[in-house]
Structures are given as C-alpha cells and as structure tokens.
Design an enzyme around this catalytic site. Structure first.
Site, PDB file in Angstrom:
ATOM      1  N   ASP A  32       0.831  -1.210   0.000  1.00 31.46           N
ATOM      2  CA  ASP A  32       0.000   0.000   0.000  1.00 31.46           C
ATOM      3  C   ASP A  32       0.869   1.265   0.000  1.00 31.46           C
ATOM      4  OD1 ASP A  32      -2.287   1.484   0.031  1.00 31.46           O
ATOM      5  OD2 ASP A  32      -2.729   1.182   2.154  1.00 31.46           O
ATOM      6  N   ARG A  36       0.225   7.686  -2.612  1.00 29.21           N
ATOM      7  CA  ARG A  36       0.746   8.738  -1.725  1.00 29.21           C
ATOM      8  C   ARG A  36       2.235   8.999  -1.978  1.00 29.21           C
ATOM      9  NH1 ARG A  36      -1.367   6.020   3.467  1.00 29.21           N
ATOM     10  NH2 ARG A  36      -1.805   4.388   1.930  1.00 29.21           N
ATOM     11  N   ARG A  45      -0.322   9.408  -9.937  1.00 26.57           N
ATOM     12  CA  ARG A  45      -0.434   8.183  -9.130  1.00 26.57           C
ATOM     13  C   ARG A  45       0.229   6.979  -9.810  1.00 26.57           C
ATOM     14  NH1 ARG A  45      -3.808   7.453  -5.117  1.00 26.57           N
ATOM     15  NH2 ARG A  45      -4.176   5.298  -5.771  1.00 26.57           N
ATOM     16  N   HIS A  49       2.760   3.527  -8.934  1.00 27.26           N
ATOM     17  CA  HIS A  49       2.565   2.105  -9.228  1.00 27.26           C
ATOM     18  C   HIS A  49       3.781   1.523  -9.964  1.00 27.26           C
ATOM     19  CE1 HIS A  49      -1.366   2.214  -7.588  1.00 27.26           C
ATOM     20  NE2 HIS A  49      -1.923   2.926  -8.562  1.00 27.26           N
ATOM     21  N   THR A  78     -10.533  -7.130  -5.850  1.00 28.50           N
ATOM     22  CA  THR A  78     -11.817  -7.106  -6.568  1.00 28.50           C
ATOM     23  C   THR A  78     -12.478  -5.732  -6.437  1.00 28.50           C
ATOM     24  OG1 THR A  78     -12.695  -8.191  -4.588  1.00 28.50           O
ATOM     25  CG2 THR A  78     -12.388  -9.575  -6.510  1.00 28.50           C
ATOM     26  N   GLU A  79     -12.037  -4.937  -5.456  1.00 26.66           N
ATOM     27  CA  GLU A  79     -12.607  -3.596  -5.251  1.00 26.66           C
ATOM     28  C   GLU A  79     -11.852  -2.530  -6.061  1.00 26.66           C
ATOM     29  OE1 GLU A  79     -11.996  -5.739  -2.534  1.00 26.66           O
ATOM     30  OE2 GLU A  79     -14.126  -6.280  -2.658  1.00 26.66           O
ATOM     31  N   ASN A  80     -10.633  -2.859  -6.529  1.00 31.23           N
ATOM     32  CA  ASN A  80      -9.825  -1.851  -7.235  1.00 31.23           C
ATOM     33  C   ASN A  80     -10.404  -1.432  -8.591  1.00 31.23           C
ATOM     34  OD1 ASN A  80      -6.635  -3.102  -5.970  1.00 31.23           O
ATOM     35  ND2 ASN A  80      -7.873  -1.389  -5.246  1.00 31.23           N
ATOM     36  N   TRP A  81     -11.397  -2.171  -9.117  1.00 29.60           N
ATOM     37  CA  TRP A  81     -12.038  -1.768 -10.384  1.00 29.60           C
ATOM     38  C   TRP A  81     -12.736  -0.432 -10.244  1.00 29.60           C
ATOM     39  CZ3 TRP A  81     -10.436  -4.561 -14.328  1.00 29.60           C
ATOM     40  CH2 TRP A  81     -10.138  -5.916 -14.149  1.00 29.60           C
ATOM     41  N   GLU A 222       1.151 -13.589  12.026  1.00 33.38           N
ATOM     42  CA  GLU A 222       1.644 -12.402  12.720  1.00 33.38           C
ATOM     43  C   GLU A 222       1.445 -11.216  11.779  1.00 33.38           C
ATOM     44  OE1 GLU A 222       2.654 -12.174  15.814  1.00 33.38           O
ATOM     45  OE2 GLU A 222       2.360 -14.328  16.072  1.00 33.38           O
TER      46      GLU A 222
HETATM   47  C1  FPP Z   1      -2.147   0.224  -3.290  1.00 29.58           C
HETATM   48  O1  FPP Z   1      -1.593   1.509  -3.260  1.00 29.58           O
HETATM   49  C2  FPP Z   1      -1.529  -0.481  -4.402  1.00 29.58           C
HETATM   50  C3  FPP Z   1      -2.214  -1.048  -5.408  1.00 29.58           C
HETATM   51  C4  FPP Z   1      -3.677  -1.071  -5.532  1.00 29.58           C
HETATM   52  C5  FPP Z   1      -1.498  -1.677  -6.516  1.00 29.58           C
HETATM   53  C6  FPP Z   1      -0.312  -2.461  -6.084  1.00 29.58           C
HETATM   54  C7  FPP Z   1       0.497  -2.758  -7.251  1.00 29.58           C
HETATM   55  C8  FPP Z   1       1.845  -2.740  -7.276  1.00 29.58           C
HETATM   56  C9  FPP Z   1       2.689  -2.463  -6.115  1.00 29.58           C
HETATM   57  C10 FPP Z   1       2.575  -3.078  -8.496  1.00 29.58           C
HETATM   58  C11 FPP Z   1       2.242  -4.492  -8.807  1.00 29.58           C
HETATM   59  C12 FPP Z   1       3.178  -5.082  -9.678  1.00 29.58           C
HETATM   60  C13 FPP Z   1       2.891  -6.118 -10.467  1.00 29.58           C
HETATM   61  C14 FPP Z   1       3.979  -6.811 -11.083  1.00 29.58           C
HETATM   62  C15 FPP Z   1       1.534  -6.581 -10.747  1.00 29.58           C
HETATM   63  P1  FPP Z   1      -2.560   2.743  -3.457  1.00 29.58           P
HETATM   64  O2  FPP Z   1      -2.569   3.096  -4.893  1.00 29.58           O
HETATM   65  O3  FPP Z   1      -3.899   2.424  -2.874  1.00 29.58           O
HETATM   66  O4  FPP Z   1      -1.820   3.828  -2.632  1.00 29.58           O
HETATM   67  P2  FPP Z   1      -2.508   5.011  -1.838  1.00 29.58           P
HETATM   68  O5  FPP Z   1      -3.270   4.388  -0.700  1.00 29.58           O
HETATM   69  O6  FPP Z   1      -1.346   5.817  -1.381  1.00 29.58           O
HETATM   70  O7  FPP Z   1      -3.382   5.759  -2.799  1.00 29.58           O
END
Ligand code: FPP
EC number: 2.5.1.-
Length: 264
Positions: A32, A36, A45, A49, A78-81, A222
């Site tokens: 996560d 940010r 953003r 990523h 499943t909620e990220n859509w 843990e």
């Molecule tokens: C949450 O951060 C992160 C995600 C929803 C995506 C996680 C994906 C990666 C770390 C890259 C994945 C790599 C591969 C190879 C698939 P956020 O965007 O919710 O951060 P925020 O809370 O600061 O907005």
C-alpha cells in the site's frame, strides 16, 4: 503500532532480524501507498505504481535469497475496479511490463510464478502475460511468487462454499467439511497444505486494515504494519519485519513453554 521505521528506532529494530533464526515460510504483503508516494513527489499516481512494480522485483529477489518459500503479493483487489479507468488500465498493463522485464531473472532465481484471483475477468493482454509467466517458470523449484490479482477474500470463500455445495450434490464429497477440506477449496489450495496460510502478513503505508485479503488464511498470522509507502519499503525494512516476527511468541491459542512451566 510498532513504528519501527523512524530513524531513531530503525537500527534497534533492524537488529531483531537474525538470519540464523527460522524465516517465515509464507509471507503475504499488502503493498500500500503507491499513490501517496507519487503525490508526495508531485507525480501522477501511476508513477507510484511503476515504482511499486520495481520494488516488487527487489523484494522478490531478496525474499527468495533469504529462503522464503511463498511470497504472496496483493497486486489488485476485486474492489480496485472502482478506481479511475486510466489507473485501472495502467495497473492491468503492469503485469505485462513486469513479466517482460523480470521473467529471465525469475528463471535465474529458480522462482515459480503463480496467480490467484478471478483471472477470468482480467483483460486479455494481462491474462496472456500471466499465463506465459506461469508457463515459463512452472518447472522452477524455488520460491513461489504468488500474485493476488483481482482477488477478494469474501468472494473467494463464497466461491469455495458454492463449489462445495455442487460437489456434495454430485456425490463427490462424502466427508465432513473440516478446516482442511475448506482450505483445499480456497485459491491458496494450490499451495501445499503446510504453506497455505501466511505466517507473516506485512502491510505498508501506515494503514492498519486487512482490506479483504486472505481473511481465512491469516487466522494465526503475525501482522506487521509499517509506516513506509510500498515504493520506499526496502530489503532492510523487509528484514526488520521478519525480525519482529522472529521476536514474537506464537502460541496458536495454547501456552508457551515458559507459561506451562510457570503453571506447574
Ligand atoms: C495500493 O496503493 C496499491 C495497489 C492497488 C497496486 C499495487 C500494485 C503494485 C505495487 C505493483 C504491482 C506489480 C505487479 C507486477 C503486478 P494505493 O494506490 O492504494 O496507494 P494510496 O493508498 O497511497 O493511494
């Protein structure tokens, strides 16, 4: 919360890691804070990523070298859509870039790629990238790098229950549904019985939630919450989290040796 990542406490906490003590066999990570991380740098953003993806490479390599057996990473829920289309599109393209760039190293590291989630709903290019990576690394015998992609724990459990009902009606289940049987039906059922449940769950970025991740499987895990945003989470932070795990006293609802002695 164990705020082990501020400068003052860092050395103290790093020292908890002991390479001679057992390392958790299965580590799960809620990665996560990408957004940010980017915002802090006045970047879009998606730049967070991409940096997060680069960090996946570093942590994967280090976990494999430490002897972790399964590393499960929550890459898309499943909620990220619900996020803006541009961001979802970018996140769906990331596995394509990641595997293009990283599969040769994964092969060199003897890492096996697995993916759990409702992959049938992924765009075609994502599905192909994932299937190719699984195929290319399937004979590797080292660490399993398990991506949770379009994964949600409640949906996973409901799917398992519905499959159990169907299998029962068809007469394929004679036995009582035990924890082991239910675990077989979950997406982590593809891992060996001793590796299904993470021993350690790490969440970065200061949030202290589980966000629909492995709700059944983390019953005795843990939990370590760190302040660092995922792109800033280094191999030292990873070792520090393992060190916290090593220092904890895991009782699984029972009593530890000292307590038993005290009672006697
Ligand atoms: C949450 O951060 C992160 C995600 C929803 C995506 C996680 C994906 C990666 C770390 C890259 C994945 C790599 C591969 C190879 C698939 P956020 O965007 O919710 O951060 P925020 O809370 O600061 O907005």
């Amino acid at each position: 919360m164990l705020n082990f990542l501020n400068k003052k406490k860092n050395t103290e906490m790093d020292s908890l890691f002991d390479k001679d003590k057992p390392i958790p066999k299965h580590i799960a990570v809620i990665m996560d804070g990408n957004g940010r991380w980017a915002k802090k740098r006045f970047m879009p953003r998606v730049a967070g990523h991409r940096e997060g993806m680069n960090n996946v490479k570093k942590i994967t390599k280090h976990a494999s070298q430490l002897g972790v057996e399964v590393l499960t990473l929550y890459a898309f829920s499943t909620e990220n859509w619900k996020r803006p289309t541009d961001e979802v599109d970018f996140l769906m393209k990331l596995p394509v870039d990641f595997f293009d760039e990283f599969v040769p190293e994964l092969i060199q590291e003897n890492v096996q790629v697995k993916v759990m989630g409702f992959t049938e709903y992924l765009p075609e290019h994502t599905k192909i990238a994932v299937e190719n990576a699984i195929e290319q690394t399937k004979s590797n015998t080292g660490m399993i790098l398990n991506f949770a992609l379009n994964y949600g724990s409640r949906a996973e459990m409901l799917t398992a229950i519905n499959r159990i009902i169907v299998d029962s009606k068809e007469g394929n289940i004679q036995e009582e549904i035990t924890e082991e049987v239910f675990s077989d039906y979950l997406m982590t059922g593809m891992l060996t019985p001793t590796l299904r449940d993470p021993e350690l769950l790490i969440r970065t970025s200061g949030e202290e939630r589980i966000s629909n991740f492995l709700l059944w499987q983390i019953a005795y895990s843990e939990l370590v919450f760190t302040e660092e945003y995922w792109p800033d989470f280094t191999i030292n932070h990873f070792e520090a989290a393992i060190g916290i795990f090593q220092a904890r006293n895991r009782r699984f609802g029972g009593l530890n040796e000292t307590k038993k002695g005290d009672e006697a």
